[in-house]
Motif scaffolding. Structure first.
Motif, short mmCIF file in Angstrom:
data_model
loop_
_atom_site.label_atom_id
_atom_site.label_comp_id
_atom_site.label_asym_id
_atom_site.label_seq_id
_atom_site.Cartn_x
_atom_site.Cartn_y
_atom_site.Cartn_z
N TRP A 85 77.16 33.21 33.29
CA TRP A 85 76.20 34.26 32.93
C TRP A 85 76.58 35.64 33.46
O TRP A 85 76.04 36.65 33.00
N ASN A 86 77.48 35.71 34.43
CA ASN A 86 77.86 37.04 34.96
C ASN A 86 79.17 37.54 34.35
O ASN A 86 79.72 38.54 34.82
N VAL A 126 67.16 37.88 41.70
CA VAL A 126 68.58 37.99 41.38
C VAL A 126 69.22 36.61 41.39
O VAL A 126 69.09 35.87 42.37
N PRO A 127 69.92 36.25 40.31
CA PRO A 127 70.64 34.97 40.32
C PRO A 127 71.90 35.07 41.17
O PRO A 127 72.49 36.15 41.31
N LYS A 128 72.32 33.94 41.72
CA LYS A 128 73.55 33.91 42.53
C LYS A 128 74.61 33.05 41.81
O LYS A 128 74.26 32.12 41.08
N VAL A 129 75.85 33.34 42.08
CA VAL A 129 76.91 32.71 41.28
C VAL A 129 77.00 31.20 41.45
O VAL A 129 77.46 30.50 40.55
N ARG A 130 76.53 30.68 42.57
CA ARG A 130 76.64 29.23 42.77
C ARG A 130 75.33 28.51 42.46
O ARG A 130 75.10 27.40 42.94
N LEU A 190 65.46 32.59 34.75
CA LEU A 190 66.79 32.35 35.31
C LEU A 190 67.31 30.96 34.97
O LEU A 190 68.52 30.73 34.88
N LEU A 200 69.75 30.68 32.09
CA LEU A 200 71.07 31.29 32.09
C LEU A 200 72.14 30.21 31.95
O LEU A 200 72.13 29.22 32.69
N GLN A 222 68.24 34.99 44.75
CA GLN A 222 68.05 35.94 45.85
C GLN A 222 66.83 36.79 45.53
O GLN A 222 66.65 37.23 44.40
N SER A 228 80.43 31.49 37.00
CA SER A 228 79.15 31.34 37.69
C SER A 228 78.45 30.11 37.16
O SER A 228 78.62 29.73 36.00
N SER A 229 77.66 29.49 38.04
CA SER A 229 76.97 28.24 37.68
C SER A 229 75.57 28.54 37.16
O SER A 229 74.96 29.55 37.52
#
Lengths: 196, 139
Positions: A102-103, A136-140, A95, A98, A144, A107-108
Motif C-alpha cells: 500500500w505504500n 497511520v499504517p505501518k509497513v509491517r 486501514l 489496504l 501508529q 508493506s504488509s
C-alpha cells in the motif's frame, strides 16, 4: 474477525463491553453500533450470531484490566463522545482494507489485532476533549497514533498487541523526550496535556 | 562490519547535498499544528516489511538523465514526494547505496537502524526534516 469474536465469547465470563458501560453513554454506543452495523465490514459484521450485539456484548482482545487500574490521571476519564473518536475508529477500519504494498514499496496489510487494540486503547485513553489522533499504517502491519499539537509530539506505535511503544516530547519544555514501552499511566499524562 | 556496510556499503561518490526522494502515500501525510505545516509521518521512513532497507531515488541520477524527480511518481496517483539529503541520512548512521532497478535507474537503498526505541530515531529526524517536492494533502 470471526476468531476475535470467538475468543471474546469464550473469555466472556460476564458480558464486558467493548466500550465500557461505566464510561459511555447509551447514545454514544448506539452511534458506534449503527456505524459498525451499517457497513458489511470484516471488522464487525461477519459473525452473524453476534451481529446485533457486536458493540455491546464483545470485549475485544488486548488491554488487560491491570492496565486500566494502573492509570493514575488526576480525574476520571470522561467517556469519549466526540465525532473525533468515531472518525478515528472509521479510519482504523479503513486501514484493514489496504492491500499489501500500500505504500508503493514492500508493506504488509494491516493486521486486525492491531486495529482492535488501537480502538480499545483509544477508548481508554481519550477524553471527551482529546483531539483525534492522526492514524497511520505501518509497513509491517501495525498502526501508529500521532498527535502533534499544543507543543507536544506524541506517537503510539502498535507493532503488535505485545509490542507497543510510545514517543513523547514537549518541544517547548526542558524535559527530555521519552521513548519507551507503552505505559498507560505515562501516556495518559501526555494525553491530558494535549486535551482540553 | 555490519549488515549494511557488508551488503549496502555507503557510496562516497554520492555527495552529501544529493537529495534522496521518497514516495509518501496519503496515509502518511498530515497537518502538524506544532510546525504549522503538512509533514510526513515517521512511519513513512521505515525499512520494508521484508527487512530490506528503505528505498529512495537519487537526485544526482535523475539530473544526469534530465528527468524531473516527479517521474518517480509515475503510476502512483495521489502520492506525494518528499526528500531528505544524503548528509542527513549519513548523520543518522545510514549508508546510501545506489541500487538501480530495471525500471528505475535512480533507485538507492538507505540502510541502517531507523530507530525503534530511540529518542532521536532516524525515522523521526527524516520525517521532521523532509522537504516536499510534490505535496498532495489528503482530502
Amino acid at each position: 474477525m470471526a476468531e476475535i469474536l470467538d475468543e471474546a465469547k469464550l473469555r466472556a465470563v460476564r458480558p464486558r463491553e467493548w466500550i465500557r458501560s461505566f464510561s459511555r453513554t447509551k447514545p454514544d454506543s448506539r452511534m458506534l453500533e449503527c456505524y459498525l452495523k451499517r457497513e458489511k465490514h470484516p471488522f464487525a459484521s461477519y459473525h452473524t450470531d453476534l451481529q446485533t450485539h457486536c458493540v455491546t456484548r464483545v470485549r475485544f482482545m488486548g488491554i488487560g484490566e491491570g492496565a486500566v487500574r494502573q492509570r493514575s490521571s488526576p480525574a476520571p476519564r470522561t467517556p469519549i463522545t466526540t465525532g473525533g473518536y468515531v472518525q478515528t475508529v472509521r479510519t482504523l477500519i479503513e486501514l484493514l482494507e489496504l492491500p499489501g504494498g500500500w505504500n508503493s514499496y514492500k508493506s504488509s496489510p494491516i493486521r486486525k489485532e492491531n486495529v482492535t487494540f488501537a480502538v480499545e486503547l483509544l477508548a481508554h485513553l481519550m477524553r471527551v476533549d482529546t483531539p483525534a489522533p492522526n492514524v497511520v499504517p505501518k509497513v509491517r502491519g501495525g498502526v501508529q497514533l500521532e498527535w502533534h499539537t499544543r507543543g507536544v509530539n506524541l506517537e503510539i506505535a502498535i507493532d503488535s498487541p505485545d509490542d507497543v511503544n510510545f514517543f513523547a516530547e514537549d518541544i517547548q519544555g526542558d524535559e527530555d523526550p521519552v521513548e519507551e514501552e507503552f505505559n498507560e499511566s505515562s501516556v495518559a499524562r501526555w494525553i491530558d496535556r494535549i486535551s482540553g | 562490519m555490519t549488515f549494511c556496510s557488508d551488503n549496502y556499503p555507503n557510496d562516497p561518490t554520492i555527495t552529501d547535498d544529493t537529495d534522496l526522494f521518497r514516495r509518501i502515500p496519503r496515509w502518511h501525510v498530515y497537518y502538524d499544528k506544532n510546525l504549522s505545516r503538512w509533514r510526513p509521518s515517521s512511519a513513512a521512513f521505515e525499512d520494508d516489511s521484508d527487512g530490506d532497507p528503505m528505498s529512495a531515488y537519487l537526485s544526482s541520477v535523475l539530473a544526469r538523465e534530465r528527468r524531473n524527480p516527479s517521474t518517480v511518481l509515475a503510476g502512483h496517483e495521489g502520492y506525494s514526494l518528499a526528500s531528505i539529503t544524503a548528509a542527513l541520512a549519513r548523520r543518522n548512521n545510514q549508508t546510501v547505496h545506489p541500487s538501480p532497478e530495471p525500471d528505475e535507474t535512480s533507485h538507492a537503498a538507505i540502510c541502517g537502524d531507523k530507530g525503534k526505541n530511540k529518542k532521536s530515531a532516524p525515522k523521526r529526524q527524516f520525517a521532521s526534516n523532509a522537504t516536499w517536492f510534490v505535496l498532495k494533502p489528503p482530502a
